[in-house]
Design an enzyme around this catalytic site. Sequence first.
Site, short mmCIF file in Angstrom:
data_model
loop_
_atom_site.label_atom_id
_atom_site.label_comp_id
_atom_site.label_asym_id
_atom_site.label_seq_id
_atom_site.Cartn_x
_atom_site.Cartn_y
_atom_site.Cartn_z
N LEU A 37 0.84 -1.20 0.00
CA LEU A 37 0.00 0.00 0.00
C LEU A 37 0.87 1.26 0.00
O LEU A 37 1.97 1.27 0.57
CB LEU A 37 -0.92 -0.01 1.22
CG LEU A 37 -1.93 -1.18 1.24
CD1 LEU A 37 -2.54 -1.34 2.62
CD2 LEU A 37 -3.02 -0.98 0.19
N HIS A 53 3.58 -11.11 9.77
CA HIS A 53 4.72 -11.46 8.91
C HIS A 53 5.40 -12.72 9.47
O HIS A 53 5.64 -12.81 10.67
CB HIS A 53 5.71 -10.29 8.89
CG HIS A 53 6.84 -10.52 7.96
ND1 HIS A 53 6.72 -10.38 6.58
CD2 HIS A 53 8.12 -10.90 8.18
CE1 HIS A 53 7.87 -10.67 6.02
NE2 HIS A 53 8.75 -10.98 6.96
C1 GRF Z 1 1.14 -16.00 6.40
O1 GRF Z 1 2.29 -16.78 6.57
C2 GRF Z 1 1.42 -14.56 6.74
O2 GRF Z 1 2.34 -14.41 7.75
C3 GRF Z 1 1.97 -14.02 5.45
O3 GRF Z 1 1.23 -14.67 4.44
C4 GRF Z 1 0.73 -15.90 4.93
C5 GRF Z 1 -0.76 -15.88 4.77
O4 GRF Z 1 -1.36 -17.09 5.03
N1 GRF Z 1 1.91 -12.59 5.44
P1 GRF Z 1 -2.93 -17.23 5.03
O5 GRF Z 1 -3.44 -16.72 3.68
O6 GRF Z 1 -3.48 -16.41 6.16
O7 GRF Z 1 -3.22 -18.69 5.20
#
Ligand code: GRF
Length: 192
Positions: A98, A114
């Site tokens: 963004l 993250h």
């Molecule tokens: C997770 O590992 C998150 O930390 C990262 O992307 C992944 C998303 O997984 N930013 P989900 O779509 O919530 O299963």
Amino acid sequence: MEKLTGPKKIKTAVFISGTGSNLKNIIKFSKIKKSPISISLIISNTSQAKGLRFADQFKIKKKIFNFKNFKDTEMNILLLLKKEKIRFICLAGFMKILSKEFIEKFDGKIINIHPSLLPKYKGLNTHNRAIKNKDKLTGCTVHYVTATLDSGKIILQKKIKITVNDNSNTLAKKVLAQEHKLYPAAIMKIFN
Ligand code: GRF
């Protein structure tokens, strides 16, 4: 933006691009009485996001924006957020970055999860990088979103051990299971 207080649950939007396991988990959390937020809107940058099915399952409004014209898209998202009275945003596997202008409009009201122990391994392929570097520990972080990628103030972190048998898939699974605990805990921490 106004302060996030009041007796009612705070109307929240979740932005996704993929599987949506964090989305599902946040929706479930939002339904418990002590949750400070309710999920009123799901935004995705792609119709291919598997997580969009949770919008149907839980009867939550969803909207897909293709981001072809980034500026216009962000403006349209802001209009929708206003229309839906959204006051808080959770990014959960959202793969678009963004703009500063967008983030400033929701200053301090956008958070992200993250899959690393930030500030280590900003960006993608965190698990591969941790294994390649023979790290003994990895984890996940919930942080405020600022204009610099994966660099906003940390709200909560969880450490996870990396064993000799781990590969990026096993690690991703382990970390994801902890993400599902960490995201609600971080939301509770913000509003308490
Ligand atoms: C997770 O590992 C998150 O930390 C990262 O992307 C992944 C998303 O997984 N930013 P989900 O779509 O919530 O299963």
